[in-house]
Design a protein around this motif. Structure first.
Motif, PDB file in Angstrom:
ATOM      1  N   ARG A  40       1.080  -1.219  -0.244  1.00 47.11           N
ATOM      2  CA  ARG A  40      -0.152   0.232   0.194  1.00 47.11           C
ATOM      3  C   ARG A  40       1.098   1.497  -0.236  1.00 47.11           C
ATOM      4  O   ARG A  40       0.698   2.334   0.210  1.00 47.11           O
ATOM      5  N   CYS A  41       2.286   1.225  -0.741  1.00 48.85           N
ATOM      6  CA  CYS A  41       2.803   2.700  -0.957  1.00 48.85           C
ATOM      7  C   CYS A  41       2.381   3.084  -1.349  1.00 48.85           C
ATOM      8  O   CYS A  41       1.631   2.647  -2.477  1.00 48.85           O
ATOM      9  N   THR A  42       2.887   4.336  -1.848  1.00 55.11           N
ATOM     10  CA  THR A  42       2.592   5.349  -3.182  1.00 55.11           C
ATOM     11  C   THR A  42       3.568   5.875  -3.522  1.00 55.11           C
ATOM     12  O   THR A  42       4.829   6.253  -3.333  1.00 55.11           O
ATOM     13  N   PHE A  43       4.031   6.435  -4.766  1.00 55.45           N
ATOM     14  CA  PHE A  43       5.200   6.627  -4.980  1.00 55.45           C
ATOM     15  C   PHE A  43       4.976   7.058  -6.599  1.00 55.45           C
ATOM     16  O   PHE A  43       3.785   7.288  -7.671  1.00 55.45           O
ATOM     17  N   GLU A  44       4.524   9.122  -6.716  1.00 58.63           N
ATOM     18  CA  GLU A  44       4.804   9.656  -7.719  1.00 58.63           C
ATOM     19  C   GLU A  44       5.698  10.536  -8.307  1.00 58.63           C
ATOM     20  O   GLU A  44       6.392  10.855  -7.092  1.00 58.63           O
ATOM     21  N   ARG A  45       6.247  10.427  -9.044  1.00 60.35           N
ATOM     22  CA  ARG A  45       6.507  11.275 -10.158  1.00 60.35           C
ATOM     23  C   ARG A  45       8.651  10.637  -9.725  1.00 60.35           C
ATOM     24  O   ARG A  45       9.350  11.609  -9.678  1.00 60.35           O
ATOM     25  N   CYS A  46       8.114   9.547  -9.119  1.00 60.18           N
ATOM     26  CA  CYS A  46       9.449   9.042  -8.693  1.00 60.18           C
ATOM     27  C   CYS A  46      10.528   8.413  -9.996  1.00 60.18           C
ATOM     28  O   CYS A  46       9.753   7.727 -10.536  1.00 60.18           O
ATOM     29  N   THR A  47      11.602   8.523 -10.071  1.00 58.69           N
ATOM     30  CA  THR A  47      12.648   7.241 -10.556  1.00 58.69           C
ATOM     31  C   THR A  47      13.408   6.118 -10.614  1.00 58.69           C
ATOM     32  O   THR A  47      14.310   6.357  -9.225  1.00 58.69           O
ATOM     33  N   PHE A  48      13.982   5.460 -10.931  1.00 59.01           N
ATOM     34  CA  PHE A  48      14.342   3.723 -10.352  1.00 59.01           C
ATOM     35  C   PHE A  48      15.221   3.717 -12.073  1.00 59.01           C
ATOM     36  O   PHE A  48      15.197   2.515 -12.245  1.00 59.01           O
ATOM     37  N   VAL A  49      15.573   4.524 -12.452  1.00 62.39           N
ATOM     38  CA  VAL A  49      16.215   4.166 -13.695  1.00 62.39           C
ATOM     39  C   VAL A  49      17.782   3.404 -13.058  1.00 62.39           C
ATOM     40  O   VAL A  49      18.378   3.803 -12.095  1.00 62.39           O
ATOM     41  N   ALA A  56      17.482   0.294 -11.427  1.00 65.98           N
ATOM     42  CA  ALA A  56      17.171   0.272  -9.649  1.00 65.98           C
ATOM     43  C   ALA A  56      17.199  -1.318 -10.578  1.00 65.98           C
ATOM     44  O   ALA A  56      16.781  -1.947 -11.244  1.00 65.98           O
ATOM     45  N   SER A  57      18.308  -1.702  -9.257  1.00 71.83           N
ATOM     46  CA  SER A  57      17.938  -3.521  -8.328  1.00 71.83           C
ATOM     47  C   SER A  57      16.534  -4.121  -7.855  1.00 71.83           C
ATOM     48  O   SER A  57      17.104  -3.629  -6.737  1.00 71.83           O
ATOM     49  N   MET A  58      15.758  -4.292  -8.814  1.00 70.87           N
ATOM     50  CA  MET A  58      14.749  -4.822  -8.420  1.00 70.87           C
ATOM     51  C   MET A  58      13.756  -5.990  -8.616  1.00 70.87           C
ATOM     52  O   MET A  58      12.818  -6.357  -8.244  1.00 70.87           O
ATOM     53  N   GLU A  59      14.716  -7.015  -8.618  1.00 71.50           N
ATOM     54  CA  GLU A  59      14.568  -8.182  -8.785  1.00 71.50           C
ATOM     55  C   GLU A  59      14.134  -9.032  -7.767  1.00 71.50           C
ATOM     56  O   GLU A  59      14.316  -8.909  -5.674  1.00 71.50           O
ATOM     57  N   GLU A  60      13.042  -9.883  -7.435  1.00 72.34           N
ATOM     58  CA  GLU A  60      12.107 -10.478  -6.700  1.00 72.34           C
ATOM     59  C   GLU A  60      11.290  -9.664  -5.719  1.00 72.34           C
ATOM     60  O   GLU A  60      11.289 -10.114  -4.813  1.00 72.34           O
ATOM     61  N   ILE A  61      11.372  -8.348  -5.754  1.00 75.69           N
ATOM     62  CA  ILE A  61      10.625  -7.368  -5.393  1.00 75.69           C
ATOM     63  C   ILE A  61       9.266  -7.500  -5.717  1.00 75.69           C
ATOM     64  O   ILE A  61       8.637  -8.127  -6.401  1.00 75.69           O
ATOM     65  N   SER A  62       8.233  -7.488  -4.469  1.00 75.72           N
ATOM     66  CA  SER A  62       7.054  -7.287  -4.034  1.00 75.72           C
ATOM     67  C   SER A  62       6.461  -6.520  -3.883  1.00 75.72           C
ATOM     68  O   SER A  62       6.069  -6.159  -2.992  1.00 75.72           O
ATOM     69  N   THR A  63       5.454  -5.739  -4.627  1.00 75.71           N
ATOM     70  CA  THR A  63       3.828  -5.175  -4.253  1.00 75.71           C
ATOM     71  C   THR A  63       2.753  -5.204  -4.602  1.00 75.71           C
ATOM     72  O   THR A  63       2.573  -5.841  -4.838  1.00 75.71           O
ATOM     73  N   THR A  64       2.154  -5.363  -3.512  1.00 72.03           N
ATOM     74  CA  THR A  64       0.506  -4.937  -2.644  1.00 72.03           C
ATOM     75  C   THR A  64       0.024  -4.161  -3.071  1.00 72.03           C
ATOM     76  O   THR A  64       0.323  -3.413  -1.943  1.00 72.03           O
ATOM     77  N   GLY A  65      -1.106  -3.405  -3.474  1.00 73.96           N
ATOM     78  CA  GLY A  65      -1.727  -2.373  -3.363  1.00 73.96           C
ATOM     79  C   GLY A  65      -1.119  -1.131  -3.689  1.00 73.96           C
ATOM     80  O   GLY A  65      -1.868  -0.507  -2.812  1.00 73.96           O
ATOM     81  N   CYS A  66      -0.295  -1.062  -4.486  1.00 78.24           N
ATOM     82  CA  CYS A  66       0.475   0.333  -4.055  1.00 78.24           C
ATOM     83  C   CYS A  66       0.547   1.048  -5.835  1.00 78.24           C
ATOM     84  O   CYS A  66      -0.495   0.784  -6.495  1.00 78.24           O
ATOM     85  N   ARG A  67       0.213   2.602  -5.519  1.00 76.89           N
ATOM     86  CA  ARG A  67       0.604   2.957  -7.004  1.00 76.89           C
ATOM     87  C   ARG A  67       2.161   3.915  -6.737  1.00 76.89           C
ATOM     88  O   ARG A  67       2.666   4.503  -5.998  1.00 76.89           O
ATOM     89  N   PHE A  68       1.949   3.417  -8.691  1.00 77.32           N
ATOM     90  CA  PHE A  68       2.562   4.314  -8.569  1.00 77.32           C
ATOM     91  C   PHE A  68       2.528   5.235  -9.876  1.00 77.32           C
ATOM     92  O   PHE A  68       1.904   4.592 -10.737  1.00 77.32           O
ATOM     93  N   VAL A  69       2.710   6.314 -10.011  1.00 77.84           N
ATOM     94  CA  VAL A  69       2.180   7.142 -10.916  1.00 77.84           C
ATOM     95  C   VAL A  69       3.212   7.959 -11.569  1.00 77.84           C
ATOM     96  O   VAL A  69       4.130   8.835 -10.776  1.00 77.84           O
ATOM     97  N   ASP A  70       3.104   7.900 -12.898  1.00 77.93           N
ATOM     98  CA  ASP A  70       4.504   8.649 -14.106  1.00 77.93           C
ATOM     99  C   ASP A  70       6.413   8.442 -13.312  1.00 77.93           C
ATOM    100  O   ASP A  70       6.959   9.492 -12.662  1.00 77.93           O
ATOM    101  N   CYS A  71       5.961   7.203 -13.250  1.00 78.28           N
ATOM    102  CA  CYS A  71       7.651   6.399 -11.967  1.00 78.28           C
ATOM    103  C   CYS A  71       8.705   6.459 -13.418  1.00 78.28           C
ATOM    104  O   CYS A  71       7.375   5.812 -14.142  1.00 78.28           O
ATOM    105  N   ASN A  72       9.357   6.649 -13.025  1.00 80.94           N
ATOM    106  CA  ASN A  72      10.754   5.725 -14.956  1.00 80.94           C
ATOM    107  C   ASN A  72      11.205   4.687 -13.782  1.00 80.94           C
ATOM    108  O   ASN A  72      11.980   5.201 -12.758  1.00 80.94           O
ATOM    109  N   PHE A  73      11.399   3.738 -14.563  1.00 75.46           N
ATOM    110  CA  PHE A  73      11.474   2.680 -14.440  1.00 75.46           C
ATOM    111  C   PHE A  73      12.699   1.931 -15.367  1.00 75.46           C
ATOM    112  O   PHE A  73      13.652   0.662 -15.923  1.00 75.46           O
TER     113      PHE A  73
END
Length: 201
Positions: free
Chosen positions: A26-35, A37-54
């Motif tokens: 249930r986390c929220t990320f707005e206009r965040c940058t993940f360029v 990034a090492s995000m292997e095996e990460i899990s998200t539940t009920g999260c919101r990513f808005v205008d983010c860069n992966f």
């Protein structure tokens, strides 16, 4: 392993960070940058990513349940064997993303850019792909039964062996679609014939 619950981030740069094996709830990320990034095996539940860069992020083997990625950029991201269950991906860009073996179970993928995506043999049943751009994509032997393909761009899309039965295909530019080897239902066949000038009673 780390865990973040009910956190909010705006304009934060996570680029290049090691974010592997984490749990976001249930986390929220707005206009965040993940360029990059090492995000292997990460899990998200009920999260919101808005205008983010992966762009270029490594998200292989990540799992996402009922999360939203709205107008996000996944250019050249690695989504190998990642799982998206009932997620909202509206307006996101997957140009040159690594999608081999990924799973999309339900969800809303409207207005996404999936041009030239390799989606052969994928189970895409029941997914909403309203006005998505699938031009040049490989959907050979993909299961698209009961999906919403309203006004989707299928120009130069490889569909041989794909199953479209029950899919909503209103507004599709049929003359641009190669239907050789495609499984269609009667309603779709009629739309196809009418688009080529046939009079079907």
């Amino acid at each position: 392993m780390y865990q973040y619950i009910d956190q909010r981030y705006e304009g934060v740069n996570f680029g290049g960070r090691d974010l592997r094996d984490g749990e976001l709830v249930r986390c929220t990320f707005e206009r965040c940058t993940f360029v990059g990034a090492s995000m292997e095996e990460i899990s998200t539940t009920g999260c919101r990513f808005v205008d983010c860069n992966f762009t270029g992020a490594s998200m292989n083997a990540s799992t996402h349940s009922e999360s939203a990625f709205l107008n996000c950029i996944f250019v050249e991201a690695n989504l190998f064997v990642s799982v998206f269950t009932s997620c909202k991906m509206m307006g996101s860009d997957f140009s040159k993303a690594q999608l081999d073996g990924f799973t999309a179970a339900g969800g809303d993928w409207s207005y996404t850019n999936l041009r030239h995506a390799r989606l052969s043999k994928q189970d895409l049943r029941g997914i909403c792909l309203l006005e998505a751009d699938l031009s040049g994509a490989n959907l050979e032997k993909a299961d698209l039964r009961n999906s919403d393909l309203t006004r989707v761009n299928l120009s130069q899309t490889k569909l041989k062996g794909a199953d479209l039965r029950g899919a909503v295909m209103d507004g599709v530019n049929w003359p641009s679609v190669d239907v050789k080897g495609v499984r269609m239902d009667a309603a779709q066949a009629i739309l196809f014939l009418r688009s080529h000038g046939a009079k079907v009673d």
